[in-house]
Design a protein around this motif. Structure first.
Motif, PDB file in Angstrom:
ATOM      1  N   ARG A 159      66.907 100.656   0.242  1.00 33.01           N
ATOM      2  CA  ARG A 159      66.403 101.725  -0.269  1.00 33.01           C
ATOM      3  C   ARG A 159      66.274 102.784   0.990  1.00 33.01           C
ATOM      4  NH1 ARG A 159      61.508 102.259  -4.367  1.00 33.01           N
ATOM      5  NH2 ARG A 159      61.935 104.391  -3.812  1.00 33.01           N
ATOM      6  N   ARG A 160      65.904 102.270   2.206  1.00 34.86           N
ATOM      7  CA  ARG A 160      65.666 103.028   3.194  1.00 34.86           C
ATOM      8  C   ARG A 160      67.079 103.320   3.991  1.00 34.86           C
ATOM      9  NH1 ARG A 160      59.576 101.617   5.465  1.00 34.86           N
ATOM     10  NH2 ARG A 160      58.370 102.427   3.672  1.00 34.86           N
ATOM     11  N   GLY A 161      68.044 102.733   3.818  1.00 30.27           N
ATOM     12  CA  GLY A 161      69.227 102.915   4.340  1.00 30.27           C
ATOM     13  C   GLY A 161      69.421 102.328   5.665  1.00 30.27           C
ATOM     14  N   ARG A 162      68.773 101.265   5.812  1.00 26.34           N
ATOM     15  CA  ARG A 162      68.734 100.447   6.914  1.00 26.34           C
ATOM     16  C   ARG A 162      69.586  99.133   6.775  1.00 26.34           C
ATOM     17  NH1 ARG A 162      63.427 100.390   9.848  1.00 26.34           N
ATOM     18  NH2 ARG A 162      64.441  99.062  11.358  1.00 26.34           N
ATOM     19  N   ASP A 163      70.558  99.274   7.961  1.00 25.14           N
ATOM     20  CA  ASP A 163      71.339  98.191   7.958  1.00 25.14           C
ATOM     21  C   ASP A 163      70.842  97.059   9.047  1.00 25.14           C
ATOM     22  OD1 ASP A 163      73.609  96.156   8.456  1.00 25.14           O
ATOM     23  OD2 ASP A 163      75.086  97.776   8.545  1.00 25.14           O
ATOM     24  N   LEU A 164      69.911  95.945   8.593  1.00 25.65           N
ATOM     25  CA  LEU A 164      69.283  95.342   9.249  1.00 25.65           C
ATOM     26  C   LEU A 164      70.233  94.469  10.293  1.00 25.65           C
ATOM     27  CD1 LEU A 164      66.218  94.128   7.217  1.00 25.65           C
ATOM     28  CD2 LEU A 164      66.433  96.072   8.729  1.00 25.65           C
ATOM     29  N   ALA A 165      71.326  93.966   9.748  1.00 25.71           N
ATOM     30  CA  ALA A 165      72.320  93.226  10.544  1.00 25.71           C
ATOM     31  C   ALA A 165      72.727  93.971  11.647  1.00 25.71           C
ATOM     32  CB  ALA A 165      73.620  92.757   9.709  1.00 25.71           C
ATOM     33  N   ALA A 166      73.116  95.202  11.403  1.00 23.45           N
ATOM     34  CA  ALA A 166      73.727  95.984  12.641  1.00 23.45           C
ATOM     35  C   ALA A 166      72.578  96.327  13.545  1.00 23.45           C
ATOM     36  CB  ALA A 166      74.370  97.436  11.918  1.00 23.45           C
ATOM     37  N   GLU A 167      71.507  96.109  13.135  1.00 28.07           N
ATOM     38  CA  GLU A 167      70.189  96.359  13.914  1.00 28.07           C
ATOM     39  C   GLU A 167      69.910  95.054  14.937  1.00 28.07           C
ATOM     40  OE1 GLU A 167      66.975  98.268  12.232  1.00 28.07           O
ATOM     41  OE2 GLU A 167      68.352  99.588  10.936  1.00 28.07           O
ATOM     42  N   GLY A 168      70.563  93.970  14.571  1.00 31.11           N
ATOM     43  CA  GLY A 168      70.243  92.866  15.138  1.00 31.11           C
ATOM     44  C   GLY A 168      69.104  92.109  14.704  1.00 31.11           C
ATOM     45  N   VAL A 169      68.825  92.348  13.286  1.00 35.55           N
ATOM     46  CA  VAL A 169      67.826  91.616  12.762  1.00 35.55           C
ATOM     47  C   VAL A 169      68.315  90.833  11.610  1.00 35.55           C
ATOM     48  CG1 VAL A 169      65.607  92.259  11.293  1.00 35.55           C
ATOM     49  CG2 VAL A 169      66.379  93.787  12.937  1.00 35.55           C
ATOM     50  N   CYS A 170      67.887  89.385  11.718  1.00 32.92           N
ATOM     51  CA  CYS A 170      68.311  88.543  10.469  1.00 32.92           C
ATOM     52  C   CYS A 170      66.844  88.214   9.657  1.00 32.92           C
ATOM     53  CB  CYS A 170      68.803  87.410  11.056  1.00 32.92           C
ATOM     54  SG  CYS A 170      69.347  86.000   9.889  1.00 32.92           S
ATOM     55  N   VAL A 171      66.839  88.293   8.500  1.00 29.38           N
ATOM     56  CA  VAL A 171      65.655  87.887   7.599  1.00 29.38           C
ATOM     57  C   VAL A 171      66.056  86.557   7.196  1.00 29.38           C
ATOM     58  CG1 VAL A 171      64.548  88.576   5.338  1.00 29.38           C
ATOM     59  CG2 VAL A 171      65.685  90.355   6.805  1.00 29.38           C
ATOM     60  N   VAL A 172      65.124  85.660   7.061  1.00 27.27           N
ATOM     61  CA  VAL A 172      65.210  84.139   7.011  1.00 27.27           C
ATOM     62  C   VAL A 172      64.130  83.811   6.075  1.00 27.27           C
ATOM     63  CG1 VAL A 172      65.378  81.780   8.094  1.00 27.27           C
ATOM     64  CG2 VAL A 172      66.246  84.152   9.494  1.00 27.27           C
ATOM     65  N   PRO A 173      64.457  83.380   4.993  1.00 25.68           N
ATOM     66  CA  PRO A 173      63.598  82.659   4.176  1.00 25.68           C
ATOM     67  C   PRO A 173      63.541  81.177   4.384  1.00 25.68           C
ATOM     68  CG  PRO A 173      65.669  82.811   2.831  1.00 25.68           C
ATOM     69  CD  PRO A 173      65.821  83.761   4.297  1.00 25.68           C
ATOM     70  N   MET A 174      62.037  80.801   4.850  1.00 32.28           N
ATOM     71  CA  MET A 174      61.941  79.280   5.390  1.00 32.28           C
ATOM     72  C   MET A 174      61.780  78.351   4.430  1.00 32.28           C
ATOM     73  SD  MET A 174      58.987  80.335   8.350  1.00 32.28           S
ATOM     74  CE  MET A 174      57.769  81.273   7.043  1.00 32.28           C
ATOM     75  N   GLY A 175      61.472  78.481   2.871  1.00 33.47           N
ATOM     76  CA  GLY A 175      61.487  77.541   1.877  1.00 33.47           C
ATOM     77  C   GLY A 175      60.079  77.021   1.914  1.00 33.47           C
ATOM     78  N   GLY A 176      59.109  78.164   2.288  1.00 35.81           N
ATOM     79  CA  GLY A 176      57.735  77.643   2.198  1.00 35.81           C
ATOM     80  C   GLY A 176      56.916  77.913   3.474  1.00 35.81           C
ATOM     81  N   ALA A 177      55.773  78.264   3.396  1.00 31.86           N
ATOM     82  CA  ALA A 177      54.880  78.674   4.491  1.00 31.86           C
ATOM     83  C   ALA A 177      54.912  77.313   5.330  1.00 31.86           C
ATOM     84  CB  ALA A 177      53.659  79.045   4.114  1.00 31.86           C
ATOM     85  N   MET A 178      54.793  76.082   4.993  1.00 34.24           N
ATOM     86  CA  MET A 178      54.566  74.923   5.712  1.00 34.24           C
ATOM     87  C   MET A 178      55.470  74.720   6.873  1.00 34.24           C
ATOM     88  SD  MET A 178      51.810  73.803   4.509  1.00 34.24           S
ATOM     89  CE  MET A 178      51.778  72.023   4.945  1.00 34.24           C
ATOM     90  N   ASN A 179      56.693  75.494   6.730  1.00 37.69           N
ATOM     91  CA  ASN A 179      58.020  75.505   7.676  1.00 37.69           C
ATOM     92  C   ASN A 179      57.805  76.342   8.636  1.00 37.69           C
ATOM     93  OD1 ASN A 179      58.917  73.247   6.149  1.00 37.69           O
ATOM     94  ND2 ASN A 179      59.961  74.894   4.645  1.00 37.69           N
ATOM     95  N   VAL A 180      56.937  76.968   8.750  1.00 40.02           N
ATOM     96  CA  VAL A 180      56.659  78.308   9.989  1.00 40.02           C
ATOM     97  C   VAL A 180      56.997  77.737  11.294  1.00 40.02           C
ATOM     98  CG1 VAL A 180      54.203  78.469   9.867  1.00 40.02           C
ATOM     99  CG2 VAL A 180      55.611  80.409  10.548  1.00 40.02           C
ATOM    100  N   ALA A 181      56.177  76.586  11.607  1.00 38.89           N
ATOM    101  CA  ALA A 181      56.201  76.074  13.007  1.00 38.89           C
ATOM    102  C   ALA A 181      57.507  75.806  13.096  1.00 38.89           C
ATOM    103  CB  ALA A 181      55.117  74.965  13.116  1.00 38.89           C
ATOM    104  N   ARG A 182      58.112  75.088  12.404  1.00 38.97           N
ATOM    105  CA  ARG A 182      59.614  74.521  12.564  1.00 38.97           C
ATOM    106  C   ARG A 182      60.466  75.731  12.799  1.00 38.97           C
ATOM    107  NH1 ARG A 182      62.896  71.050  14.671  1.00 38.97           N
ATOM    108  NH2 ARG A 182      64.683  70.532  13.420  1.00 38.97           N
ATOM    109  N   TYR A 183      60.612  76.887  11.972  1.00 45.44           N
ATOM    110  CA  TYR A 183      61.213  77.978  12.235  1.00 45.44           C
ATOM    111  C   TYR A 183      60.927  78.651  13.418  1.00 45.44           C
ATOM    112  CZ  TYR A 183      64.214  77.218   7.929  1.00 45.44           C
ATOM    113  OH  TYR A 183      64.969  76.879   6.937  1.00 45.44           O
ATOM    114  N   ALA A 184      59.731  78.866  13.737  1.00 44.11           N
ATOM    115  CA  ALA A 184      59.417  79.554  15.022  1.00 44.11           C
ATOM    116  C   ALA A 184      59.890  78.960  16.099  1.00 44.11           C
ATOM    117  CB  ALA A 184      57.801  79.784  15.126  1.00 44.11           C
ATOM    118  N   GLY A 185      59.706  77.484  15.947  1.00 44.76           N
ATOM    119  CA  GLY A 185      60.187  76.650  17.189  1.00 44.76           C
ATOM    120  C   GLY A 185      61.825  76.928  17.482  1.00 44.76           C
ATOM    121  N   LEU A 186      62.621  77.003  16.428  1.00 46.42           N
ATOM    122  CA  LEU A 186      63.867  77.121  16.451  1.00 46.42           C
ATOM    123  C   LEU A 186      64.409  78.687  16.846  1.00 46.42           C
ATOM    124  CD1 LEU A 186      65.081  75.116  13.403  1.00 46.42           C
ATOM    125  CD2 LEU A 186      64.779  74.010  15.374  1.00 46.42           C
TER     126      LEU A 186
END
Length: 205
Positions: free
Chosen positions: A53-80
């Motif tokens: 909607r905002r015309g943002r190409d996040l990939a081109a901006e170097g931004v990756c949106v990552v679904p973690m499959g649950g909040a319990m995985n935040v430490a794991r994904y943050a570490g990686l």
């Protein structure tokens, strides 16, 4: 051609115990600088819809949106993905009830927690309140879910409950419904209606 979907796939495999090399190689080729950590697929759809909607190409901006499959995985994904791993800047959304859990998980991963934006209950709750219950019920009707919604409301457990809570619960009663409405609710937002946590996230990117 390398795309963000491929990166998310290898990160998911890495988080499940696979090798991290492919993720590092793809991150470099994609020019990634930021990872947006989200609890699940419904939040992912909402963020992707707002980017469109905002015309943002996040990939081109170097931004990756990552679904973690649950909040319990935040430490794991943050570490990686954060300082101990790929060294990406981390941001994202979390629910008020999980704020302390996120803070502890990010601390364990050596990642700052200041870049995360807090939703009162969850993102669906924020979107329902932003749109108003009458508008959300229109969206439910237009999406072809009027009959299931009416059946849901007839259940004794729903009698007397606030409409906002009924709608939020309804979205989670069928597999895939919350994911579908993550996008539909964002697409229905009018000017100035984007919830503060979601708007703050985009402002930070």
């Amino acid at each position: 051609m390398v795309d963000m979907g491929a990166f998310r796939d290898v990160v998911g495999n890495w988080a499940s115990g696979g090798p991290g090399g492919p993720a590092g190689e793809l991150a470099e080729r994609l020019g990634l600088r930021t990872a947006v950590l989200l609890e699940g697929a419904s939040d992912f759809e909402a963020v992707e819809a707002l980017a469109e909607r905002r015309g943002r190409d996040l990939a081109a901006e170097g931004v990756c949106v990552v679904p973690m499959g649950g909040a319990m995985n935040v430490a794991r994904y943050a570490g990686l993905l954060g300082p101990p791993g790929l060294g990406l800047r981390l941001t994202g959304l979390c629910d008020e009830g999980e704020r302390d859990f996120y803070a502890r998980g990010l601390k364990r991963a050596g990642a700052p927690s200041g870049g995360f934006f807090v939703c009162a209950a969850d993102l669906e709750d924020e979107l329902i309140r932003a749109l108003g219950t009458a508008r959300v019920e229109e969206i439910v009707r237009d999406a072809g879910d009027l009959r299931p919604w009416q059946t849901f409301l007839s259940q004794p457990a729903q009698h007397g409950r606030p409409r906002e809570r009924q709608l939020r619960r309804f979205l989670g009663t069928k597999k895939g419904r919350k994911i579908r409405y993550g996008r539909l609710l964002v697409e229905a937002l009018g000017p100035g209606q984007v919830p503060a946590p979601l708007d703050g996230l985009f402002t930070s990117l």
